[in-house]
Write a protein that holds these residues in place. Structure first.
Motif, PDB file in Angstrom:
ATOM      1  N   ALA A  10       0.798  -1.318   0.077  1.00 24.22           N
ATOM      2  CA  ALA A  10       0.143   0.413   0.240  1.00 24.22           C
ATOM      3  C   ALA A  10       0.630   1.459  -0.154  1.00 24.22           C
ATOM      4  N   ASN A  11       1.727   1.237   0.590  1.00 22.79           N
ATOM      5  CA  ASN A  11       2.933   3.007   0.668  1.00 22.79           C
ATOM      6  C   ASN A  11       3.886   2.279   0.535  1.00 22.79           C
ATOM      7  N   LEU A  12       4.206   1.162  -0.408  1.00 20.03           N
ATOM      8  CA  LEU A  12       5.563   0.999  -1.213  1.00 20.03           C
ATOM      9  C   LEU A  12       6.968   0.673  -0.248  1.00 20.03           C
ATOM     10  N   LEU A  13       7.028  -0.071   0.631  1.00 21.91           N
ATOM     11  CA  LEU A  13       7.595   0.442   1.476  1.00 21.91           C
ATOM     12  C   LEU A  13       8.319  -1.160   1.909  1.00 21.91           C
ATOM     13  N   LYS A  39      11.948   2.189   1.113  1.00 25.73           N
ATOM     14  CA  LYS A  39      11.048   2.677  -1.010  1.00 25.73           C
ATOM     15  C   LYS A  39      11.278   1.858  -1.747  1.00 25.73           C
ATOM     16  N   TYR A  97       9.520   0.487  -5.463  1.00 24.85           N
ATOM     17  CA  TYR A  97       8.708   0.555  -6.572  1.00 24.85           C
ATOM     18  C   TYR A  97       7.789   0.161  -7.519  1.00 24.85           C
ATOM     19  N   PRO A  98       7.214  -0.478  -8.230  1.00 29.24           N
ATOM     20  CA  PRO A  98       6.632  -1.211  -9.152  1.00 29.24           C
ATOM     21  C   PRO A  98       7.290  -1.997 -10.044  1.00 29.24           C
TER      22      PRO A  98
END
Lengths: 264, 519
Positions: B118-121, B225, B227-228
């Motif tokens: 959800a938060n890309l973490l 962090k 990323y897709p």
């Protein structure tokens, strides 16, 4: 003090300058600071550096700590030292990012070197109409995850969203409106516009692209100029993989206490 | 080889065993020898001549943060130096046990703990290897976007401790841009949690510990962090007449606001070597003719002869008509990738670049991790090699390149590429080769080349490291680099390492550095 290195796109400024004056000087040169502090354009840069004031345009340009590439600092004990301008270094801790946001505990900038950017060749407002807030959040996540970095995004729920649509004479009913502003090279902005629509194609999201000067004026004034944005970071930070402002940890408080008792 | 026995008392080992168990540490000479050096080339020169680096007394493998905290508290009581060890890929001697002590290998803390889509973490322990972390993330449809050439042998803790930057940093940022939270066991024996302070006030502890090279504490866990995965990748190779026009093209590209994943500009000699790859079809007849003999020269025993007269050889090589190769990699949504390529091609054509098609980019991508493993065979050909990576702003880029080339090329063969690019500047990555003589002669020549290169860098306003860190190798230059700002780091050091046990002899000269070791 205001000096522009046009080759490196770096401005050397007196931190006491207000952001609005700084921005106007840059605009006259065809450039922008990329910085819209959430505390307003009247804020002096020194306060923004000391408090790490959130940037309304952070998705595209980054926060003040990313914009600052060097400068001159004076510590609480009065020791002055320069930090040379550089894009990146792997020499221990990053002194720039350590001083920024310390509220003077580690030093204050007497001179700041800040990245600047060409004024966007094109600016486009987009309005995406979603079924609910979760769907709108997913829309922003898709954009950010695809490296589409709008200058600005805002999610408006029912009343607020409908009010905005009415002010633009749009008749659609939408539970949630996602407003965003793309900016940059003309070709890239057009490509981003197409990509955003394609990313949301499967969900049948309806898009509006207001282009008339009056519409753009309404959106700029309502969402960027007049909008009190202090809660902005809390809402949108997670979408950029950032945590909204959280209270200082015990470790941070302990270091602050030590530095107050043993100033640099 | 003769090894001094470790200077450890039985009650120390009893305490150690109580913390990590009988399999959690080693005092065997073979282990002490293997952990006496990282991948720095000065150690390689020394070992080539059978000269040892200082040996650690003990190697420890903690399994969790609590064990590590107990180890630090034991080290405080016994004044035992502690040196963190990840993958051992460092090239600056950052993990050498200068005054003996305890090497703490983090590799048993290797778990990817959480992926927050959800938060890309992502949350991971520091001992996880970079390649494993990336593979696990990719299996779930994400990427960290951090691809240093050392990815196969570097750990997450090493990325953070040495302030790493990957080859795709133009798009995904550097490790300090990826880190959101850290867990650290400091030299006080305390566990400190950091937080994400971006766009809010507060001390940025992430930026204090990132790059601290184990001199303040052990990084044990990080939130990063992610990323897709990009749906589309594209590659390109272009050739410029010279470095001047190539640098100008890269500057223009970066200042448009575009974010290609990879932007690498090779000078004439580096272009020649690159073009020598067998699969590379995008080369002209001129380069074809030159590349093979030079490659043979570099890999053959006649190399020593060429390196013995660098003053004569360097000017010839630096004026070869190869041109300068630009490698580009683009990632993202297809429509954006196509537009980005179009704009960049326009910029490059305006500056007279020749389009070599996608092959050079693909070849680079295929070999992007292999360069680090080509150094060892050179020692058998009578040469030593090392790399210097520096950074500066665009207005100083050409001057820095010329000054460093000039300063070093009387003593070695030197080539460079612009390896990382940003809107305000970039990094130059110099590779040098010199003849390997006796130990003293080789070490003196090695030190001289470094000194000439770094002095030229500092005199032209560059920074002495872009992504390798400081370690033992560059610490003598750091006071000049930081000026009065060094006082800030020293204050952190006083606070977080009051007993002076955390990785002594690294990052910066400390007047109060403790040499004694009592265990």
């Amino acid at each position: 003090m205001f000096h522009l290195h046009k080759i490196s796109l770096i401005a050397v400024v007196d931190p006491e300058m207000r952001v609005i004056d700084y921005e106007q000087k840059l605009n006259a040169e065809g450039l922008t600071s990329g910085y819209r502090p959430v505390t307003g354009m009247q804020t002096p840069l020194s306060a923004c550096l000391a408090e790490r004031t959130a940037n309304l345009f952070f998705l595209k340009y980054g926060g003040i700590e990313e914009l600052c590439v060097g400068g001159a600092v004076v510590t609480p004990q009065g020791v002055a030292f320069p930090i040379k301008d550089y894009p990146r270094a792997a020499t221990g801790c990053d002194l720039r990012r350590v001083v920024i946001g310390s509220r003077g505990l580690l030093g204050q900038f007497r001179e700041g070197s800040l990245k600047v950017f060409p004024l966007p060749e094109a600016l486009v407002w987009g309005l995406a109409l979603f079924e609910g807030p979760e769907a709108a959040l997913e829309g922003v996540r898709r954009m950010v995850g695809s490296f589409i970095r709008p200058l600005f995004v805002r999610i408006m729920e029912e009343k607020e969203g409908s009010g905005l649509l009415r002010s633009l004479n749009l008749s659609e009913e939408a539970k949630v409106v996602l407003a965003f502003k793309l900016g940059g090279l003309k070709g890239m902005v057009e490509a981003e516009r197409e990509a955003v629509m394609k990313l949301n194609e499967a969900d049948n999201v309806l898009f509006h692209w207001p282009v008339r000067p009056a519409e753009v004026e309404v959106l700029d004034q309502t969402l960027i100029v007049r909008e009190p944005c202090l809660d902005f970071w809390t809402k949108y930070a997670p979408l950029a993989g950032r945590n909204p402002a959280s209270p200082a940890t015990d470790g941070e408080e302990a270091l602050k206490k030590y530095l107050r008792e043993n100033p640099c | 080889m003769q090894f001094e026995p470790p200077k450890l008392k039985k009650h120390f080992l009893d305490h150690l065993e109580a913390i990590v168990g009988p399999d959690g540490y080693s005092v065997k000479n073979l282990d002490r020898f293997n952990y006496s050096r990282d991948s720095n080339f000065k150690s390689t020169i020394r070992i080539h001549h059978s000269a040892l680096e200082p040996l650690p007394d003990v190697i420890v493998w903690p399994k969790d943060t609590r064990q590590l905290q107990a180890l630090v508290r034991l080290a405080i009581r016994t004044k035992m130096p502690m040196i963190p060890f990840g993958g051992g890929s460092g090239v600056c001697g950052g993990t050498i046990a200068e005054t003996g002590g305890m090497i703490v290998d983090m590799k048993k803390m290797y778990r990817l703990l959480k992926v927050d889509s959800a938060n890309l973490l992502a949350t991971a322990e520091a001992g996880i290897m970079g390649y494993t972390l990336e593979k696990e993330l990719q299996r779930k449809g994400y990427t960290l976007g951090h691809f240093p050439s050392s990815i196969l042998c570097a750990s997450l803790g090493g990325y953070l401790a040495a302030r790493s930057a990957g080859q795709n940093s133009t798009r995904y940022g550097k490790i300090e841009d990826m880190v959101r939270e850290l867990e650290v066991v400091t030299g006080q024996g305390e566990i400190v949690q950091t937080r994400d302070v971006e766009n809010g006030d507060g001390l940025d502890l992430n930026q204090i510990f990132t790059g601290s090279e184990g001199t303040l504490g052990f990084i044990t866990r990080a939130v990063l962090k992610i990323y897709p995965l990009a749906p589309c990748q594209a590659f390109r190779g272009l050739r410029f007449k010279n470095m001047k026009t190539g640098i100008e093209a890269v500057r223009r590209i970066m200042q448009t606001g575009l974010k290609p994943s990879v932007v690498r500009l090779y000078d004439e000699i580096d272009t020649l070597l690159f073009m020598g790859y067998k699969k590379n079809k995008g080369i002209t007849e001129v380069v074809k003719g030159l590349a093979s003999p030079l490659k043979k020269l570099f890999m053959s025993t006649s190399l020593w002869g060429a390196l013995s007269a660098p003053k004569l050889v360097s000017p010839v090589l630096q004026h070869l008509p190869t041109g300068c190769l630009l490698i580009l990699m683009h990632e993202g949504v297809e429509r954006l990738v196509r537009e980005e390529q179009k704009i960049i091609m326009e910029i490059c054509r305006d500056l007279g670049a020749e389009d070599l098609g996608e092959e050079p980019g693909r070849v680079w991508h295929e070999h992007r991790y292999s360069v680090s493993y080509k150094a060892s065979p050179l020692f058998h050909s009578g040469a030593f090699i090392d790399t210097i990576e520096v950074a500066t702003t665009w207005d100083k880029m050409e001057a820095l390149y010329s000054a460093m080339l000039k300063a070093m090329s009387s003593h070695c063969l030197v080539m460079a590429h612009l390896s990382h690019a940003y809107p305000e500047g970039g990094s130059f990555y110099f590779t040098f080769l010199a003849s390997l003589g006796g130990l003293k002669k080789s070490e003196a020549l090695y030190d001289l080349i470094w000194d000439k290169g770094i002095t030229a860098c500092q005199e032209t306003g560059g920074v002495i490291s872009h992504h390798h860190g400081v370690g033992r190798l560059k610490k003598k230059y750091v006071d000049r680099e930081w000026g009065g700002g060094a006082a800030l780091y020293r204050r952190f050091k006083d606070y977080y390492d009051p007993h002076g046990i955390m990785n002594p002899g690294k990052l910066i000269e400390l007047k109060r550095e403790k040499k004694e070791k009592v265990a």
